[in-house]
Design an enzyme around this catalytic site. Structure first.
Site, short mmCIF file in Angstrom:
data_model
loop_
_atom_site.label_atom_id
_atom_site.label_comp_id
_atom_site.label_asym_id
_atom_site.label_seq_id
_atom_site.Cartn_x
_atom_site.Cartn_y
_atom_site.Cartn_z
N TYR A 184 39.14 33.69 43.54
CA TYR A 184 40.57 34.59 43.70
C TYR A 184 40.11 35.44 42.15
O TYR A 184 39.38 35.31 41.66
CB TYR A 184 41.64 33.78 42.58
CG TYR A 184 43.25 34.38 43.03
CD1 TYR A 184 42.89 34.91 44.39
CD2 TYR A 184 43.54 34.56 42.40
CE1 TYR A 184 45.13 35.51 44.44
CE2 TYR A 184 44.88 35.30 42.24
CZ TYR A 184 45.63 36.06 43.13
OH TYR A 184 46.72 36.57 42.98
N ASN A 186 41.26 36.78 39.98
CA ASN A 186 41.31 35.64 38.32
C ASN A 186 40.10 35.29 37.50
O ASN A 186 39.92 35.07 36.87
CB ASN A 186 42.94 35.70 37.62
CG ASN A 186 42.87 33.47 38.33
OD1 ASN A 186 42.25 33.19 39.37
ND2 ASN A 186 44.13 33.44 37.50
N LYS A 187 39.02 34.51 39.02
CA LYS A 187 38.14 33.92 38.24
C LYS A 187 36.74 34.28 37.42
O LYS A 187 36.92 35.72 37.51
CB LYS A 187 37.63 32.92 39.16
CG LYS A 187 39.19 31.84 39.79
CD LYS A 187 39.55 30.92 39.53
CE LYS A 187 40.85 30.65 40.83
NZ LYS A 187 40.65 29.76 40.37
N GLN A 188 35.58 33.79 37.20
CA GLN A 188 34.79 34.68 36.78
C GLN A 188 34.27 35.32 37.22
O GLN A 188 33.84 36.34 37.01
CB GLN A 188 34.37 33.32 36.12
CG GLN A 188 34.58 32.27 34.84
CD GLN A 188 35.07 31.77 35.51
OE1 GLN A 188 36.03 31.36 36.34
NE2 GLN A 188 35.15 30.34 34.87
N MET A 189 34.10 35.60 38.70
CA MET A 189 33.93 36.20 39.42
C MET A 189 34.77 35.83 41.13
O MET A 189 35.22 35.30 41.23
CB MET A 189 32.20 35.76 40.29
CG MET A 189 31.66 34.57 40.79
SD MET A 189 30.49 34.74 41.54
CE MET A 189 30.77 35.11 43.18
#
Ligand SMILES: *Cc1c(COP(=O)(O)O)cnc(C)c1O
Length: 389
Positions: A184, A186-189
């Site tokens: 998603y 907002n995750k690290q990638m």
């Protein structure tokens, strides 16, 4: 007014180009980008198999099904997490059995796990919360002693590392029987939406691969369905973005670490605010979010007032996480009440997730911290007392 979002994806022209190139081919799904993304993820995590799916939630669902966890089974897990880590059990009519968290690491309190084991316990589902590895060596010991499966929800921990009992370092996702990631924005990638199942167990990977694609078996016809399946596929557009993002992951993780360090420094003199605990030896957090905690004495109402004050100034913030056992559907199903998991409830009432993303500048961190400082002064318990006298 300042506008600093809570999170923001990091996309380059090359990332965009990678997606556009797929659009110029006829292979928008089940094309060459899918196995390429999977192979690169498996290599990065250090697992034999990776299976790309449509989200972290669908990854968790397929893991639970592939492991044969279902009706009548209990799974020990944390009440301080994103709702998907408990919902994936409900989809298969398995019962989440919550145990409270460690107040420092905010991960499952491993000391409480064994007391929660019953003859119906089938698995432990631990979350690497906010990118910090759970206590996997001790979890594995317990799982082995009691013959339990170990599921790793590493959706927040891509890139985190952990030292195994033997002394070798492994990446989060590779620490249980099966792990998973989420992409998603907002995750690290990110892949827009997306998820990945990672495992060394071939039969689990094969089952997940079939179930994400309507139960089709590898090599069988389009209308041959070996089992109940879903459409949890990840398109080649998403996979192309994933490949491009993964190529820059180390650089992105370093940027996140830098921002976290700026916050740690800037918040060092703010006694009302507790910064995230430093890593323990043998664990290396991958920064997913930057969550501070108001010290004890602050109430949920104080915290909510601080969130409102920050938002009024254009600063994105959030209350990660709200206790899962008190979410209406879980509370009703499991019969939980306030007070059941006091550490989770006490922590969760006082957390503030601050803006956190790769391109946040040092100046912006300073502005956020000044705004937080002001908001804390106006709503602190001492100030409130004076006001009411
Ligand atoms: C993000 C996340 C997921 C999965 O999220 P999706 O939005 O379905 O990709 C699962 N568990 C945790 C702990 C998460 O943070």
């Amino acid at each position: 007014m300042m506008q600093i979002p809570l999170s923001q994806p990091d996309l380059t022209e090359a990332d965009i180009q990678a997606v556009v190139e797929v659009l110029r081919t006829p292979m928008l799904s089940l094309g060459p980008k899918l196995p390429e993304f999977e192979e690169k993820m498996a290599a990065y995590v250090g697992c034999k198999y990776a299976v790309a799916v449509s989200s972290g939630t669908s990854a968790l669902h397929l893991i639970v099904r592939a492991l044969g966890v279902g009706e009548g089974d209990e799974v020990i897990t944390t009440p301080f997490s994103f709702v998907a880590s408990a919902n994936c059990l409900l989809y298969e009519r398995a019962r989440p059995v919550f145990v409270d968290i460690d107040p420092l690491t905010l991960n499952l309190d491993v000391g409480l796990v064994e007391a929660a084991i019953t003859p119906r316990t089938k698995a432990i589902l631990a979350v690497d919360l906010f990118g910090r590895p759970a206590d996997w060596n001790r979890l594995r010991e317990i799982a082995q002693r009691h013959g339990l499966l170990l599921i790793e929800d590493s959706c927040e921990a891509l890139g985190a590392r952990y030292r195994r009992a033997g002394g070798t370092w492994a990446r989060c996702g590779a620490l249980g029987d099966v792990g998973c990631f989420a992409f998603y924005p907002n995750k690290q990638m990110t892949t827009g939406e997306g998820g990945m199942i990672v495992t060394d167990r071939e039969e689990i990977a094969a089952l997940c691969r079939s179930m994400r694609n309507q139960g089709r078996d590898e090599g069988a016809g389009w209308l041959q369905h070996g089992r109940l399946g879903f459409n949890y596929r990840l398109s080649d557009l998403n996979c192309a973005l994933g490949i491009a993002q993964l190529a820059r992951l180390e650089e992105m993780l370093a940027a996140r670490r830098r921002v976290a360090n700026w916050y740690n420094e800037a918040l060092a003199d703010l006694p009302e605010v507790q910064t995230p605990a430093p890593d323990e030896p043998g664990a290396e957090t991958s920064w997913f979010v930057y969550v501070v905690r108001l010290v004890e004495g602050y109430t949920r109402a104080d915290r909510d007032a601080i969130l409102a004050a920050l938002r009024a100034q254009g600063i994105g913030c959030s209350d990660y996480f709200s206790p899962l056992h008190l979410q209406p559907h879980l509370r009703a199903l499991l019969g939980h009440r306030e007070g059941d998991f006091p550490v989770t409830e006490s922590v969760s009432a006082r957390t503030v997730a601050l803006p956190f993303y790769n391109r946040l500048t040092r100046e912006q961190v300073g502005e956020v911290v000044r705004a937080l400082w002001k908001a804390v002064q106006t709503s602190c318990p001492a100030a409130r007392k004076t006001k009411h006298q």
